[in-house]
Design an enzyme around this catalytic site. Structure first.
Site, mmCIF file in Angstrom:
data_model
loop_
_atom_site.group_PDB
_atom_site.id
_atom_site.type_symbol
_atom_site.label_atom_id
_atom_site.label_comp_id
_atom_site.label_asym_id
_atom_site.label_seq_id
_atom_site.Cartn_x
_atom_site.Cartn_y
_atom_site.Cartn_z
ATOM 1 N N LYS A 145 -8.393 4.629 -9.286
ATOM 2 C CA LYS A 145 -6.990 3.865 -9.297
ATOM 3 C C LYS A 145 -6.385 4.202 -10.654
ATOM 4 O O LYS A 145 -7.193 4.186 -11.797
ATOM 5 C CB LYS A 145 -7.189 2.660 -9.155
ATOM 6 C CG LYS A 145 -7.721 2.008 -7.826
ATOM 7 C CD LYS A 145 -6.651 2.317 -6.563
ATOM 8 C CE LYS A 145 -7.335 1.563 -5.245
ATOM 9 N NZ LYS A 145 -6.195 1.871 -4.208
ATOM 10 N N LYS A 247 -5.065 4.385 7.530
ATOM 11 C CA LYS A 247 -5.599 2.900 7.580
ATOM 12 C C LYS A 247 -5.442 2.164 8.913
ATOM 13 O O LYS A 247 -4.285 1.949 9.165
ATOM 14 C CB LYS A 247 -4.957 2.005 6.381
ATOM 15 C CG LYS A 247 -5.375 2.445 4.951
ATOM 16 C CD LYS A 247 -4.571 1.649 4.048
ATOM 17 C CE LYS A 247 -5.199 1.590 2.596
ATOM 18 N NZ LYS A 247 -5.685 2.787 2.076
HETATM 19 O O1 LIG Z 1 -9.647 4.731 -0.179
HETATM 20 C C1 LIG Z 1 -10.607 3.908 -0.605
HETATM 21 O O2 LIG Z 1 -11.536 4.266 -1.472
HETATM 22 C C2 LIG Z 1 -11.000 2.502 -0.373
HETATM 23 C C3 LIG Z 1 -9.663 1.719 0.225
HETATM 24 C C4 LIG Z 1 -8.715 1.702 -0.868
HETATM 25 O O3 LIG Z 1 -8.610 2.109 -1.837
HETATM 26 C C5 LIG Z 1 -7.637 0.607 -0.624
HETATM 27 C C6 LIG Z 1 -7.992 -0.713 -0.371
HETATM 28 C C7 LIG Z 1 -7.175 -1.631 -0.120
HETATM 29 C C8 LIG Z 1 -5.981 -1.391 -0.131
HETATM 30 C C9 LIG Z 1 -5.284 -0.443 -0.362
HETATM 31 C C10 LIG Z 1 -6.273 0.867 -0.727
HETATM 32 C C11 LIG Z 1 -5.816 1.814 -1.010
HETATM 33 O O4 LIG Z 1 -5.975 2.995 -0.630
HETATM 34 O O5 LIG Z 1 -4.411 2.154 -1.536
HETATM 35 MG MG LIG Z 2 -4.291 4.262 -1.216
#
Ligand SMILES: O=C(O)CCC(=O)c1ccccc1C(=O)O
Ligand SMILES: [Mg+2]
Length: 342
Positions: A145, A247
């Site tokens: 992130k 998703k």
């Molecule tokens: O993609 C991944 O590694 C896991 C999922 C993840 O990052 C995520 C999980 C919950 C909410 C948003 C996100 C996202 O991809 O932004």
């Molecule tokens: Mg994402």
């Protein structure tokens, strides 16, 4: 139709540019022996309250005809459509992946999918340690992130991660819409030297034009920008990004995610940090699509507990898809299920 509300804490909160995720509240759905899960996450889906109300309304009518009324309640539609699909797959003696893949492309679903480790925002040391640990566990792809702090700090974090994992593993980033256009240009140019697979959602969800106009050669993925859009609209975004993050919870179900994934060139399937039912369903969806990138499905360990034991754990950066009839879990209705230590 049976419904059961639940709440799960994260083992460690996941820190992102869009805030911290500490707890997940959802509704498990049972229809016959089929199991579904609605796990709303504002930003991607309706609120928990809206989801719960929508499912309560479904309970008053015929579940199969209620699907059509849930277009603006993606998490509720996910829960209901999954329970129906799991029931039908079990009836047919096929895995959910086989059921979802039926009538699709020529080849059947794959038996395992590569997955990425998910590393939240944190200090340089914390981020590098988490990435190093993921590689030691066998992951071949790390997602980190970014976008929650000044660009220069993210550059130092990503430098430390690349240093910690070496040049072999794939490294992708997720800004969760945290940059404006100027910051995004600056960030992408500064991060280019670290051989980034792609950056997820550098700009806010509604700035699709901005994504199209980014000049960096780094591949871009869209995630939040897909939420709440219909399949035809998303297909119209094909020129705005290199990769599309599907998703199933945000798209209204695994059926919709698979249908959409077939029409796009490059996709990854991820959870919204779901409990075991929706997470396993997303694994079946990924198996039906056989994406060319690792998927964001390794999120079980982010939770402190779950509805039932995990039928599809991560081993060496991959998940084996359950091959029995249906999903491979009965969720909260498992004989040995429930409990926070499952
Ligand atoms: O993609 C991944 O590694 C896991 C999922 C993840 O990052 C995520 C999980 C919950 C909410 C948003 C996100 C996202 O991809 O932004
Ligand atoms: Mg994402």
């Amino acid at each position: 139709m049976r419904v059961e509300e639940f709440s799960l804490s994260l083992e460690t909160p996941l820190s992102t540019a869009a805030g911290e995720i500490r707890e997940r509240r959802g509704v498990a759905v049972g229809i016959g022996d089929g199991v579904g899960e609605a796990m709303p996450l504002p930003g991607w889906t309706e609120s928990f309250e809206e989801c719960r109300e929508a499912l309560a309304d479904v309970g008053k009518s015929d579940p199969s005809s209620a699907l059509a009324d849930l277009d603006d309640r993606p998490a509720a539609r996910h829960g209901l459509s999954l329970a129906l699909a799991d029931r039908d797959a079990r009836d047919a003696g096929r895995s959910l992946a086989q059921h979802l893949g039926a009538g699709g492309g020529s080849k059947g679903p794959v038996e395992s999918v590569p997955v990425n480790a998910t590393v939240g925002d944190g200090s340089v040391e914390k981020t590098a340690d988490a990435a190093r640990k993921a590689i030691a566990e066998g992951f071949g792809t790390v997602k980190c992130k970014v976008g929650a702090r000044p660009v220069e700090e993210d550059v130092e974090r990503v430098r430390a991660v690349r240093g910690a994992i070496g040049n072999g593993p794939a490294l992708r980033l997720d800004a969760n819409g945290g940059w404006n256009r100027e910051e995004a240009e600056h960030a992408l140019n500064s991060l280019a030297e670290f051989d980034i697979e792609y950056v997820e959602q550098p700009l806010p969800a509604d700035d699709v034009a901005g994504h199209r106009e980014l000049t960096s050669s780094m591949p871009i993925a869209l995630d939040e920008s897909l939420a709440g859009r219909r399949a035809e609209e998303i297909e119209g975004l094909a020129d705005a990004a290199d990769v599309f993050v599907l998703k199933p919870m945000a798209l209204g179900g695994v059926d919709r995610a698979v249908e959409l994934g077939r029409r796009l060139d490059s996709v990854v399937v991820t959870t919204t940090i779901d409990a075991v039912v929706a997470r396993t369903a997303a694994i079946h969806a990924a198996a039906a699509l056989d994406p060319d990138h690792a998927c964001g499905l390794a999120t079980a360990d982010l939770l402190a507990g779950d509805l039932a034991p995990d039928p599809a754990p991560v081993t060496d950066g991959r998940i084996e898809v359950p091959q029995g009839p249906g999903l491979g879990t009965d969720g909260p209705w498992s004989e040995n299920g429930g409990g926070d230590d499952a």
